[in-house]
Design an enzyme around this catalytic site. Structure first.
Site, mmCIF file in Angstrom:
data_model
loop_
_atom_site.group_PDB
_atom_site.id
_atom_site.type_symbol
_atom_site.label_atom_id
_atom_site.label_comp_id
_atom_site.label_asym_id
_atom_site.label_seq_id
_atom_site.Cartn_x
_atom_site.Cartn_y
_atom_site.Cartn_z
ATOM 1 N N ARG A 66 0.826 -1.218 0.000
ATOM 2 C CA ARG A 66 0.000 0.000 0.000
ATOM 3 C C ARG A 66 0.855 1.260 0.000
ATOM 4 O O ARG A 66 0.410 2.321 -0.449
ATOM 5 C CB ARG A 66 -0.968 -0.004 1.195
ATOM 6 C CG ARG A 66 -2.123 -0.977 1.012
ATOM 7 C CD ARG A 66 -3.051 -0.951 2.216
ATOM 8 N NE ARG A 66 -2.417 -1.426 3.423
ATOM 9 C CZ ARG A 66 -2.296 -2.710 3.760
ATOM 10 N NH1 ARG A 66 -2.790 -3.647 2.985
ATOM 11 N NH2 ARG A 66 -1.670 -3.066 4.871
ATOM 12 N N GLU A 103 5.879 -10.483 14.650
ATOM 13 C CA GLU A 103 5.399 -10.999 15.935
ATOM 14 C C GLU A 103 5.781 -12.481 16.074
ATOM 15 O O GLU A 103 6.284 -12.917 17.099
ATOM 16 C CB GLU A 103 3.881 -10.814 15.996
ATOM 17 C CG GLU A 103 3.320 -10.989 17.373
ATOM 18 C CD GLU A 103 1.812 -10.789 17.392
ATOM 19 O OE1 GLU A 103 1.231 -10.463 16.345
ATOM 20 O OE2 GLU A 103 1.232 -10.982 18.477
HETATM 21 P P1 AMP Z 1 5.117 -2.791 11.149
HETATM 22 O O1 AMP Z 1 6.348 -3.375 10.502
HETATM 23 O O2 AMP Z 1 4.666 -3.542 12.346
HETATM 24 O O3 AMP Z 1 5.305 -1.296 11.433
HETATM 25 O O4 AMP Z 1 3.923 -2.956 10.121
HETATM 26 C C1 AMP Z 1 3.765 -2.048 9.098
HETATM 27 C C2 AMP Z 1 3.231 -2.690 7.850
HETATM 28 O O5 AMP Z 1 2.170 -3.610 8.119
HETATM 29 C C3 AMP Z 1 2.677 -1.624 6.937
HETATM 30 O O6 AMP Z 1 3.187 -1.864 5.625
HETATM 31 C C4 AMP Z 1 1.165 -1.774 7.011
HETATM 32 O O7 AMP Z 1 0.604 -1.742 5.711
HETATM 33 C C5 AMP Z 1 0.904 -3.116 7.682
HETATM 34 N N1 AMP Z 1 0.043 -3.024 8.884
HETATM 35 C C6 AMP Z 1 0.435 -3.308 10.154
HETATM 36 N N2 AMP Z 1 -0.583 -3.157 11.018
HETATM 37 C C7 AMP Z 1 -1.653 -2.738 10.292
HETATM 38 C C8 AMP Z 1 -3.013 -2.377 10.630
HETATM 39 N N3 AMP Z 1 -3.475 -2.418 11.885
HETATM 40 N N4 AMP Z 1 -3.819 -1.985 9.613
HETATM 41 C C9 AMP Z 1 -3.361 -1.929 8.338
HETATM 42 N N5 AMP Z 1 -2.106 -2.258 7.972
HETATM 43 C C10 AMP Z 1 -1.250 -2.659 8.926
#
Ligand code: AMP
Length: 178
Positions: A66, A103
């Site tokens: 996205r 996770e």
């Molecule tokens: P992180 O590496 O945990 O910061 O996760 C970020 C990536 O996961 C981004 O590319 C987001 O598109 C996706 N993502 C993580 N959590 C969500 C959420 N609650 N809603 C939508 N996309 C998420």
């Protein structure tokens, strides 16, 4: 419908929360209503690029998947190139890869070895900052190519997950915070 620039609050009101997607316990932030509304979409790009004018950014780096939507539109607006950071195995040429923790388990993202010139001025963009693992790994790939990150822009920050701690030293700028 108003033709004035949308505020961050208006953009936030259009983001749809989907409980338990894609698995139980996740509150998924669905940005498709923002994309479907031309005023909100272009206003989002205006806000994401607000600190820069054409000529000040060489490349906008977008994160799979996205992030591509926002990064590509921001690149056109800033007259900059667009560079994708993709999940491992998707880019066709030689790549640098970066592992990061999820996770459960880990993931790997990649960038083409010649995607950015040393010293290139980069705006790094994704749709959402959660734990920060993805953006921190992307930032490492950009740095590996010797480019400079001017700002890391997100449509959404889930601040309770403290992802910006993994981006220490970088200017992190979300439009909407939960
Ligand atoms: P992180 O590496 O945990 O910061 O996760 C970020 C990536 O996961 C981004 O590319 C987001 O598109 C996706 N993502 C993580 N959590 C969500 C959420 N609650 N809603 C939508 N996309 C998420």
């Amino acid at each position: 419908m108003s033709s004035a620039q949308p505020t961050a609050a208006e953009i936030q009101a259009a983001i749809r929360n989907i409980p338990d997607f894609p698995k139980p316990g996740i509150q998924f932030k669905d940005i498709t209503p923002v994309l479907a509304d031309s005023r909100l979409f272009s206003g989002t790009i205006d806000l994401l690029t607000a600190h820069f004018s054409p000529g000040q950014v060489d490349a906008v780096v977008g994160i799979d998947a996205r992030g591509f939507i926002f990064a590509a539109a921001a690149a056109v607006k800033l007259h900059a190139g667009f560079v994708p950071v993709r999940k491992k195995g998707k880019l066709p040429y030689q790549t640098h890869e970066q592992d990061y923790a999820l996770e459960y388990g880990h993931a790997t993202i990649a960038i083409h070895v010649d995607a950015l010139k040393p010293g290139a001025r980069v705006l790094l963009v994704d749709d959402l900052l959660a734990t920060g693992g993805t953006a921190a790994a992307a930032a490492q790939l950009v740095r590996k190519l010797g480019a400079d990150i001017l700002e890391v822009g997100f449509l959404i920050e889930l601040s309770f997950l403290k992802g910006r701690e993994k981006l220490a030293g970088l200017p992190v700028r979300p439009l909407v915070t939960y």
